[in-house]
Design a protein around this motif. Structure first.
Motif, short mmCIF file in Angstrom:
data_model
loop_
_atom_site.label_atom_id
_atom_site.label_comp_id
_atom_site.label_asym_id
_atom_site.label_seq_id
_atom_site.Cartn_x
_atom_site.Cartn_y
_atom_site.Cartn_z
N ARG A 199 1.09 -1.48 0.00
CA ARG A 199 -0.01 0.31 -0.24
C ARG A 199 0.57 1.63 0.28
O ARG A 199 0.62 2.13 -0.39
N PHE B 79 -3.06 -4.08 -1.39
CA PHE B 79 -4.67 -3.27 -1.69
C PHE B 79 -5.31 -4.44 -1.53
O PHE B 79 -5.42 -5.65 -2.47
N GLU B 80 -6.36 -4.47 -1.85
CA GLU B 80 -8.14 -5.38 -1.28
C GLU B 80 -8.24 -5.51 -2.93
O GLU B 80 -8.28 -4.22 -3.53
N GLU C 24 -11.06 -5.36 -4.11
CA GLU C 24 -12.01 -3.99 -5.09
C GLU C 24 -11.38 -2.83 -4.57
O GLU C 24 -11.99 -2.32 -5.94
N GLU C 25 -10.33 -2.43 -4.16
CA GLU C 25 -9.67 -1.43 -3.84
C GLU C 25 -8.98 -1.57 -5.80
O GLU C 25 -9.18 0.00 -5.80
N THR D 296 -11.04 -0.05 -8.43
CA THR D 296 -11.32 1.44 -9.19
C THR D 296 -10.77 1.56 -10.46
O THR D 296 -10.85 2.77 -10.30
N ARG E 165 -0.27 2.87 -7.80
CA ARG E 165 -0.25 2.40 -6.49
C ARG E 165 -0.41 4.47 -6.28
O ARG E 165 -1.23 4.02 -4.52
N LEU F 64 -3.92 4.70 -5.94
CA LEU F 64 -5.02 4.71 -5.81
C LEU F 64 -5.10 4.52 -4.00
O LEU F 64 -6.08 5.23 -2.88
N GLU F 65 -3.41 5.23 -3.62
CA GLU F 65 -3.90 5.25 -2.17
C GLU F 65 -5.00 6.94 -2.20
O GLU F 65 -5.53 6.94 -0.72
N ARG G 190 -7.27 8.11 -4.17
CA ARG G 190 -8.64 7.59 -3.81
C ARG G 190 -9.44 7.16 -2.62
O ARG G 190 -10.65 7.13 -1.93
N MET G 191 -8.15 6.10 -1.84
CA MET G 191 -8.76 5.30 -0.56
C MET G 191 -8.62 6.51 0.35
O MET G 191 -9.44 6.39 0.95
N GLN H 100 -11.61 9.27 -1.64
CA GLN H 100 -13.06 9.02 -1.76
C GLN H 100 -13.55 9.86 -3.01
O GLN H 100 -14.74 10.59 -1.74
#
Length: 144
Positions: free
Chosen positions: A33, A41-42, A44-45, A48, A73, A76-77, A79-80, A83
């Motif tokens: 991560r 990352f999961e 579902e993550e 995205t 990465r 994505l971090e 976005r998490m 959100q």
């Protein structure tokens, strides 16, 4: 060359684009991560990140899968953490009514047009956090 379009860059050999996207996704799934941790990352993550996103990251890094995955990465971090797909009008109660950012349609080639009216921007009326959410919400709800 940097001037190549994504279709030219990934489509020179039939199937190359899909292979690179697959390699990108596999590499991203292997990365921790953060550079300091080891949690992955999961699924579902990871889901995205669209194929279009993968191709943009690959193009931005000259089709180098490892570099593109590192860029993915970071995105994505972000976005998490932010959100953007969950931001609502209630998250930007002062900035939104000012209306300094507006989606104005699409250009002939399909690119989104954003209208920014600086005269409507009153930065002292809200926090930097609210303004950041406002810009992100405006982009993701109107132009993405």
């Amino acid at each position: 060359p940097r001037s190549q379009t994504m279709a030219d860059g990934l489509g020179a050999v039939v199937g190359t684009g899909e292979i690179l996207v697959e390699q990108f996704r596999e590499r991203l799934a292997q990365l921790p991560r953060t550079k300091k941790g080891d949690q992955k990352f999961e699924p579902e993550e990871l889901a995205t990140i669209s194929d279009s996103d993968c191709k943009r990251f690959l193009q931005a890094r000259d089709l180098k899968v490892d570099e593109a995955a590192d860029m993915g990465r970071c995105a994505l971090e972000w976005r998490m953490r932010i959100q953007p797909d969950k931001l609502e009008a209630s998250d930007v109660p002062i900035a939104l009514p000012q209306g300094c950012w507006r989606f104005a349609g699409h250009a002939r080639d399909g690119r989104p047009i954003c209208l920014a009216k600086a005269a409507l921007w009153i930065p002292s009326a809200y926090t930097l956090e609210e303004y950041n959410k406002y810009v992100v919400r405006s982009y993701f709800t109107s132009m993405a």
